[in-house]
Write a protein that holds these residues in place. Sequence first.
Motif, PDB file in Angstrom:
ATOM      1  N   CYS A  36     -63.483 -40.645 -19.835  1.00 14.24           N
ATOM      2  CA  CYS A  36     -63.000 -39.604 -18.938  1.00 14.24           C
ATOM      3  C   CYS A  36     -62.353 -40.245 -17.716  1.00 14.24           C
ATOM      4  O   CYS A  36     -62.662 -41.382 -17.346  1.00 14.24           O
ATOM      5  CB  CYS A  36     -64.174 -38.717 -18.523  1.00 14.24           C
ATOM      6  N   GLY A  91     -62.118 -35.215 -19.700  1.00 13.66           N
ATOM      7  CA  GLY A  91     -62.913 -34.634 -20.774  1.00 13.66           C
ATOM      8  C   GLY A  91     -62.711 -35.284 -22.125  1.00 13.66           C
ATOM      9  O   GLY A  91     -62.989 -34.686 -23.162  1.00 13.66           O
ATOM     10  N   GLY A  98     -68.632 -40.122 -23.100  1.00 11.11           N
ATOM     11  CA  GLY A  98     -68.739 -38.898 -22.318  1.00 11.11           C
ATOM     12  C   GLY A  98     -69.699 -39.108 -21.163  1.00 11.11           C
ATOM     13  O   GLY A  98     -70.334 -40.154 -21.039  1.00 11.11           O
ATOM     14  N   HIS A  99     -69.816 -38.094 -20.306  1.00  7.48           N
ATOM     15  CA  HIS A  99     -70.748 -38.241 -19.190  1.00  7.48           C
ATOM     16  C   HIS A  99     -71.241 -36.879 -18.725  1.00  7.48           C
ATOM     17  O   HIS A  99     -70.592 -35.848 -18.951  1.00  7.48           O
ATOM     18  CB  HIS A  99     -70.078 -38.983 -18.021  1.00  7.48           C
ATOM     19  N   THR A 100     -72.394 -36.884 -18.097  1.00  9.15           N
ATOM     20  CA  THR A 100     -72.959 -35.655 -17.541  1.00  9.15           C
ATOM     21  C   THR A 100     -72.115 -35.196 -16.358  1.00  9.15           C
ATOM     22  O   THR A 100     -71.429 -35.984 -15.720  1.00  9.15           O
ATOM     23  CB  THR A 100     -74.408 -35.872 -17.094  1.00  9.15           C
ATOM     24  N   CYS A 146     -69.430 -33.373 -16.300  1.00 10.70           N
ATOM     25  CA  CYS A 146     -67.993 -33.522 -16.545  1.00 10.70           C
ATOM     26  C   CYS A 146     -67.236 -32.281 -16.069  1.00 10.70           C
ATOM     27  O   CYS A 146     -67.469 -31.172 -16.549  1.00 10.70           O
ATOM     28  CB  CYS A 146     -67.731 -33.747 -18.028  1.00 10.70           C
ATOM     29  N   VAL A 189     -65.324 -30.286 -18.791  1.00 10.18           N
ATOM     30  CA  VAL A 189     -66.189 -29.419 -19.603  1.00 10.18           C
ATOM     31  C   VAL A 189     -66.553 -28.162 -18.823  1.00 10.18           C
ATOM     32  O   VAL A 189     -66.513 -27.047 -19.358  1.00 10.18           O
ATOM     33  CB  VAL A 189     -67.459 -30.176 -20.037  1.00 10.18           C
ATOM     34  N   PRO A 220     -74.217 -26.339 -19.453  1.00 11.33           N
ATOM     35  CA  PRO A 220     -73.273 -27.449 -19.412  1.00 11.33           C
ATOM     36  C   PRO A 220     -73.777 -28.711 -20.114  1.00 11.33           C
ATOM     37  O   PRO A 220     -72.979 -29.480 -20.647  1.00 11.33           O
ATOM     38  CB  PRO A 220     -73.085 -27.700 -17.908  1.00 11.33           C
ATOM     39  N   THR A 231     -71.591 -30.503 -22.895  1.00  8.96           N
ATOM     40  CA  THR A 231     -71.136 -31.895 -22.764  1.00  8.96           C
ATOM     41  C   THR A 231     -71.380 -32.653 -24.058  1.00  8.96           C
ATOM     42  O   THR A 231     -70.514 -33.378 -24.544  1.00  8.96           O
ATOM     43  CB  THR A 231     -71.872 -32.597 -21.599  1.00  8.96           C
ATOM     44  N   ASN A 240     -68.968 -31.411 -26.772  1.00  7.02           N
ATOM     45  CA  ASN A 240     -67.614 -31.935 -26.583  1.00  7.02           C
ATOM     46  C   ASN A 240     -67.527 -33.378 -27.075  1.00  7.02           C
ATOM     47  O   ASN A 240     -66.568 -33.768 -27.757  1.00  7.02           O
ATOM     48  CB  ASN A 240     -67.230 -31.860 -25.108  1.00  7.02           C
ATOM     49  N   LEU A 241     -68.537 -34.167 -26.765  1.00  2.33           N
ATOM     50  CA  LEU A 241     -68.575 -35.563 -27.209  1.00  2.33           C
ATOM     51  C   LEU A 241     -68.626 -35.636 -28.737  1.00  2.33           C
ATOM     52  O   LEU A 241     -67.854 -36.380 -29.363  1.00  2.33           O
ATOM     53  CB  LEU A 241     -69.790 -36.259 -26.593  1.00  2.33           C
ATOM     54  N   LEU A 243     -73.129 -41.333 -24.251  1.00  7.07           N
ATOM     55  CA  LEU A 243     -73.209 -40.372 -23.159  1.00  7.07           C
ATOM     56  C   LEU A 243     -73.796 -41.059 -21.931  1.00  7.07           C
ATOM     57  O   LEU A 243     -74.919 -41.571 -21.972  1.00  7.07           O
ATOM     58  CB  LEU A 243     -74.074 -39.171 -23.554  1.00  7.07           C
TER      59      LEU A 243
END
Length: 203
Positions: A58, A83, A110-112, A114, A117, A149, A153, A156-157, A184
């Motif tokens: 991201c 994203g 991915g990441h928290t 985001c 997202v 969320p 997340t 989405n990943l 993640l």
Amino acid sequence: MPNTTSEEARAAAAASLRELVAGNQRFASGAPVSHVLSASDRDALTEAQHPVAVLLGCVDSRVPPEVVLDQGVGDLLTVRTAGQSLAGVALGSIEFGVRVLGLSLVVVLGHTGCGAVLAALSDDHPDGHLGELTGEVADRLTEVVGADPVRATGANLDATVAALRALDSLATPAGHAPYVVGLLYDLGSGEITVTDDAGLLGG
């Protein structure tokens, strides 16, 4: 890696993934290694590049892949979109790493927290190219729109990993499909979780 066997490609991908996991452990514990380059190191990099993986991450400034995975100059072929969107030139850049450089590992990071997202979950989508991007993320989340969320997340990943695995255009010069894995990153702890290792770490 034009002349590798499938087992060699798998071993290379597994070794690279283990190094990224170890690098994150160093980062999260506050003990990263030095990545300062000497003049001779820089000279060597002018001849060719030999990254260990293609990484789709991201654009969030809080998640610089080389830093949070404790890697240095030339270690990662990094593509960053909000994203982890695959819109625009992102796919071509990923294909370059696999088809031209022969990399057997593709990492989706991915990441928290985001923002893309969160925007995709919102009813108020932006216009312009940003709207196209968040719209792509929203399309992936059709079944979880309205969910929390954290779940979105992860969804989405997972969907991005699945989309890359489904691409017929991703193959190394030796004809091997790359191993696409999901990581993640937690903004609070600084630690990654391997959400999908493509069977590389499971023995």
